[in-house]
Design a protein around this motif. Structure first.
Motif, PDB file in Angstrom:
ATOM      1  N   ASP A   6      -7.177   0.666 -20.597  1.00 17.24           N
ATOM      2  CA  ASP A   6      -7.540   0.694 -19.186  1.00 17.24           C
ATOM      3  C   ASP A   6      -6.460   1.444 -18.429  1.00 17.24           C
ATOM      4  N   VAL A   7      -6.893   2.398 -17.615  1.00 16.43           N
ATOM      5  CA  VAL A   7      -5.957   3.183 -16.821  1.00 16.43           C
ATOM      6  C   VAL A   7      -6.333   3.110 -15.349  1.00 16.43           C
ATOM      7  N   LEU A   8      -5.322   3.232 -14.499  1.00 17.57           N
ATOM      8  CA  LEU A   8      -5.535   3.282 -13.060  1.00 17.57           C
ATOM      9  C   LEU A   8      -5.537   4.743 -12.644  1.00 17.57           C
ATOM     10  N   GLU A   9      -6.644   5.181 -12.035  1.00 17.26           N
ATOM     11  CA  GLU A   9      -6.728   6.562 -11.551  1.00 17.26           C
ATOM     12  C   GLU A   9      -6.245   6.631 -10.110  1.00 17.26           C
ATOM     13  N   PHE A  10      -5.472   7.682  -9.827  1.00 16.75           N
ATOM     14  CA  PHE A  10      -4.994   7.916  -8.463  1.00 16.75           C
ATOM     15  C   PHE A  10      -4.958   9.411  -8.218  1.00 16.75           C
ATOM     16  N   SER A  11      -4.817   9.784  -6.949  1.00 14.26           N
ATOM     17  CA  SER A  11      -4.786  11.208  -6.631  1.00 14.26           C
ATOM     18  C   SER A  11      -3.482  11.594  -5.959  1.00 14.26           C
ATOM     19  N   LEU A  12      -3.083  12.819  -6.245  1.00 13.13           N
ATOM     20  CA  LEU A  12      -1.973  13.494  -5.578  1.00 13.13           C
ATOM     21  C   LEU A  12      -2.571  14.812  -5.126  1.00 13.13           C
TER      22      LEU A  12
END
Length: 131
Positions: A6-12
């Motif tokens: 399980d991974v946490l997706e985020f944006s830059l």
């Protein structure tokens, strides 16, 4: 036998990144004033007070070589790095990643590779390399 992670997706900026959810302690809004630290490393934005604990906020853009200023709205507090958080623009969702979905030919000092999604790529970053 391989298992999903399980991974946490985020944006830059316009791009999507993810980290293993096991590295995430909590996610908080970056509403607190960040106090700059003189002569700190380039990736250190400053410190914030999270529930009475001084937390160092780092800008992952610096280590990832991404242009742009740290104007993030969320802080991803890391579990293995005492009182350290990543300043990110937005947090999306937790997704399961099958090892077959990871293209590790794109791995680098700061990344584990790229995860292919339907219409985009998500760069899997190594939190240890960002702080």
């Amino acid at each position: 036998m391989t298992s999903e992670t399980d991974v946490l997706e985020f944006s830059l900026g316009e791009d999507r990144y993810c980290i293993d959810i096991a590295h995430v302690d909590e996610i908080v809004d970056a509403t607190e004033d960040v106090t700059p630290i003189p002569n700190a490393d380039a990736n250190v934005v400053g410190v914030v007070d999270l529930r009475g604990e001084t937390t160092t906020v780092v800008d992952p853009r610096v280590r990832l070589g991404i242009k742009g200023s740290p104007d993030g709205s969320r802080i991803v507090v890391l579990s293995e790095h005492e009182s350290t958080g990543l300043l990110v623009d937005d947090v999306h969702e937790v997704e399961s990643v099958d090892p077959d979905e990871i293209d590790d030919s794109a791995a680098s000092e700061t990344t584990r590779g790229v995860v292919r999604r339907d219409d985009r790529f998500v760069v899997w970053v190594d939190p240890d390399a960002l702080v």
